[in-house]
Design a protein around this motif. Structure first.
Motif, mmCIF file in Angstrom:
data_model
loop_
_atom_site.group_PDB
_atom_site.id
_atom_site.type_symbol
_atom_site.label_atom_id
_atom_site.label_comp_id
_atom_site.label_asym_id
_atom_site.label_seq_id
_atom_site.Cartn_x
_atom_site.Cartn_y
_atom_site.Cartn_z
ATOM 1 N N THR A 157 -38.532 -21.309 11.872
ATOM 2 C CA THR A 157 -39.763 -20.547 11.758
ATOM 3 C C THR A 157 -39.317 -18.958 12.169
ATOM 4 O O THR A 157 -40.021 -18.045 11.652
ATOM 5 C CB THR A 157 -40.661 -20.989 12.941
ATOM 6 N N PHE A 158 -38.388 -18.683 12.776
ATOM 7 C CA PHE A 158 -37.636 -17.291 12.730
ATOM 8 C C PHE A 158 -37.386 -16.958 11.468
ATOM 9 O O PHE A 158 -37.709 -15.570 11.112
ATOM 10 C CB PHE A 158 -36.441 -17.131 13.867
ATOM 11 N N VAL A 159 -36.705 -17.683 10.736
ATOM 12 C CA VAL A 159 -36.314 -17.278 9.262
ATOM 13 C C VAL A 159 -37.630 -16.987 8.544
ATOM 14 O O VAL A 159 -37.456 -16.181 7.728
ATOM 15 C CB VAL A 159 -35.631 -18.504 8.774
ATOM 16 N N LEU A 160 -38.559 -17.702 8.725
ATOM 17 C CA LEU A 160 -39.726 -17.798 8.143
ATOM 18 C C LEU A 160 -40.390 -16.323 8.391
ATOM 19 O O LEU A 160 -40.792 -15.636 7.321
ATOM 20 C CB LEU A 160 -41.027 -18.780 8.393
ATOM 21 N N ASN A 161 -40.444 -15.939 9.455
ATOM 22 C CA ASN A 161 -40.872 -14.428 10.004
ATOM 23 C C ASN A 161 -40.019 -13.409 9.322
ATOM 24 O O ASN A 161 -40.709 -12.535 8.650
ATOM 25 C CB ASN A 161 -41.138 -14.369 11.351
ATOM 26 N N LEU A 162 -38.736 -13.746 9.357
ATOM 27 C CA LEU A 162 -37.631 -12.857 8.656
ATOM 28 C C LEU A 162 -38.039 -12.567 7.139
ATOM 29 O O LEU A 162 -38.264 -11.542 6.600
ATOM 30 C CB LEU A 162 -36.412 -13.249 8.605
ATOM 31 N N GLU A 164 -40.830 -12.962 5.742
ATOM 32 C CA GLU A 164 -42.051 -12.159 5.650
ATOM 33 C C GLU A 164 -41.780 -10.510 5.572
ATOM 34 O O GLU A 164 -42.299 -9.861 4.938
ATOM 35 C CB GLU A 164 -42.972 -12.554 6.371
ATOM 36 N N ASP A 165 -41.123 -10.235 6.657
ATOM 37 C CA ASP A 165 -40.458 -9.175 6.675
ATOM 38 C C ASP A 165 -39.627 -8.106 5.579
ATOM 39 O O ASP A 165 -39.978 -7.463 5.178
ATOM 40 C CB ASP A 165 -39.732 -8.685 8.025
ATOM 41 N N PRO A 168 -41.855 -9.475 1.536
ATOM 42 C CA PRO A 168 -43.110 -9.747 1.849
ATOM 43 C C PRO A 168 -43.871 -10.101 0.478
ATOM 44 O O PRO A 168 -44.768 -10.917 0.484
ATOM 45 C CB PRO A 168 -43.778 -8.413 2.128
ATOM 46 N N GLU A 169 -43.391 -9.796 -0.826
ATOM 47 C CA GLU A 169 -43.802 -10.402 -1.898
ATOM 48 C C GLU A 169 -43.592 -11.437 -2.693
ATOM 49 O O GLU A 169 -44.306 -12.096 -3.636
ATOM 50 C CB GLU A 169 -43.737 -9.208 -3.130
ATOM 51 N N VAL A 170 -42.797 -12.236 -1.678
ATOM 52 C CA VAL A 170 -42.118 -13.626 -2.295
ATOM 53 C C VAL A 170 -42.852 -14.621 -1.507
ATOM 54 O O VAL A 170 -42.752 -14.697 -0.413
ATOM 55 C CB VAL A 170 -40.683 -13.694 -2.338
ATOM 56 N N HIS A 202 -47.428 -17.594 9.320
ATOM 57 C CA HIS A 202 -46.565 -16.714 8.320
ATOM 58 C C HIS A 202 -46.243 -17.649 6.885
ATOM 59 O O HIS A 202 -45.466 -17.128 6.187
ATOM 60 C CB HIS A 202 -45.193 -16.491 8.898
ATOM 61 N N ALA A 203 -46.588 -18.760 6.770
ATOM 62 C CA ALA A 203 -46.329 -19.312 5.679
ATOM 63 C C ALA A 203 -47.312 -19.474 4.444
ATOM 64 O O ALA A 203 -48.691 -19.165 4.941
ATOM 65 C CB ALA A 203 -46.088 -20.851 6.042
#
Length: 475
Positions: A157-162, A164-165, A168-170, A202-203
């Motif tokens: 879930t850390f990678v998920l947040n990364l 998004e940062d 962001p458009e993917v 974030h998903a």
């Protein structure tokens, strides 16, 4: 033309990823007999000329030199990744795509998320950027992880947040394996609920999968084979029986057949992006059509046939039967019955020689037995890919945005509260830098809100079908 980029995190994620890459290669080998690097292959693999020493330039036309998977493999223990590097897939990955540590996360979300997350942040971002640079048209990232352990849930879930940062458009698709009732990780309710908050926020789409469902499906396949019904036999070199191919029990790994089912789901999900079809469906269309409210992005998947490739000699299901299977309880990848719950939307991804008229006819046939929300009675999205899975004439993947996920979340909440009321095992989490007790209360409140949203929808089931008032436009 790489459309989706898989990122496997943790032991479970990498084991599923390993099966996925294996099946993808087999599928392309069966279709692409001449060994030409084509459009379909380029979606998941680069073609690299390794003769120039190391990582040569990509070759876009002509024959295959050396295929490299477009992927990132992350685990804080070395075991599974090392196994992949010593196995038949070793040439498909190189060290630039791997991030490992030696000590693991000790089944602790906080270690994976707070400790390793910050420690490996730069390294993960750099490798993600490098991998993404080779993609012309990146539509989505696929995170494959489990919820119960420490690395999959925390670092996943850390990678998920990364993502998004940094991108962001993917779109961010997540395949999450939820623990079973007999889970041997005592702290898995904590890890799962802490991870759920991140998935909520974030998903773009989450495909929840339950170990229990996979286990039941594998048992059914084995019973079908052993009972000799329908003249079914396991073929030599079967993937159902073992990872090594032959049916020697010594080499059998209990999770291989289960992981195969998840890998098969991902293969079917991406088939439309890889092969031609009369109704192609991009992954971003799934999110667009199936997620009417941002938080309610959990899609229940069902698959038919359940066994992969040409593993089992079973007469293939008739087309109409296949559509009925997709809505039956036995074919769901979580313990749920969507037929008796409320649909927000549903996608059908069909592979093989199937016509649009077959699709429409079956939707009309099944519709009366399914409950859709009043404002989206026509909430169907369909995709047709002309290339069937190896060994089958056709297959179907159904993705349902359905309130039947609610019991899974309620059970998770109950297990969490049993531990949390006693403050059991909390100290293991709270001594990690950046981890506060408020993380727990926020996580359980996020899950409770999600359950409440599903309950509000459920309450409308069976009510009169009222068309919403049309917007009046003043001219």
């Amino acid at each position: 033309t790489c459309l989706s980029l898989p990122v496997a995190v943790g032991q479970c994620g990498n084991q599923v990823g390993c099966r996925f890459w294996d099946l993808a290669l087999r599928e392309h080998a069966a279709v692409n007999k001449k060994g030409i690097y084509d459009e379909a292959l380029s979606s998941f693999f680069r073609n690299v000329d390794t003769r120039s020493g190391g990582d040569g330039p990509d070759i876009y036309k002509g024959k295959i030199y050396s295929l490299k998977a477009r992927a990132l493999l992350i685990d804080m223990e070395e075991g599974v990744v090392n196994e992949i590097l010593q196995g038949p897939l070793r040439d498909v990955f190189d060290s630039k795509q791997l991030i490992t540590d030696v000590s693991g996360s000790g089944n602790n979300w906080a270690v994976g998320h707070k400790l390793y997350g910050y420690q490996y942040r730069e390294n993960i971002v750099e490798k993600l950027r490098k991998t993404a640079e080779h993609c012309d048209c990146l539509q989505c990232f696929f995170i494959i992880h489990s919820m119960g352990g420490g690395t999959g849930s925390g670092l996943g879930t850390f990678v998920l947040n990364l993502l998004e940062d940094e991108f962001p458009e993917v779109y961010r698709f997540v395949t999450s394996v939820y623990p079973s009732g007999e889970d041997d990780v005592i702290t898995s309710p904590y890890n799962s609920v802490l991870a759920m908050k991140e998935l909520n926020e974030h998903a773009d789409c989450v495909l929840p999968i339950e170990n229990e469902s996979l286990f039941d499906i594998v048992n059914k396949i084995h019973q079908m084979i052993n009972s000799g019904k329908l003249g079914s036999t396991v073929k030599q070199n079967s993937l159902v029986t073992s990872s090594a191919g032959s049916a020697k029990t010594a080499q059998e790994k209990p999770f291989d057949a289960m992981n195969n089912i998840v890998a098969n789901l991902l293969l079917n999900l991406t088939s439309s992006a890889r092969f031609e079809g009369s109704l192609n469906m991009d992954l971003n269309e799934i999110s667009m059509n199936l997620v009417p409210f941002p938080r309610l992005h959990y899609l229940v998947s069902s698959l038919t046939p359940l066994y992969t490739l040409a593993d089992v000699n079973v007469p293939s299901r008739r087309l109409d039967q296949m559509f009925s299977d997709a809505f039956s309880r036995d074919h769901q990848l979580i313990q749920a019955d969507p037929k008796h719950s409320l649909y927000l939307a549903c996608a059908l991804l069909v592979r093989g020689n199937v016509h649009v008229s077959d699709l429409r006819r079956n939707i009309e046939r099944l519709k009366p037995s399914l409950h859709f929300v009043s404002w989206n009675q026509e909430g169907w999205k369909t995709g047709l890919c002309s290339v069937p899975p190896v060994g089958h004439s056709h297959s179907l993947l159904a993705l349902a945005n359905n309130t039947c996920v609610k019991p899974t979340f309620i059970e998770l909440k109950d297990k969490f509260m049993k531990l949390y009321k006693k403050k059991a095992h909390l100290h293991h989490y709270l001594h990690i830098d950046g981890m506060e007790q408020s993380c727990f209360s926020e996580a359980i409140s996020s899950l409770s809100d999600l359950i409440e949203e599903y309950s509000e929808l459920d309450a409308t089931k069976g009510g009169p079908r009222i068309d919403p008032p049309r917007l009046q436009i003043a001219i």
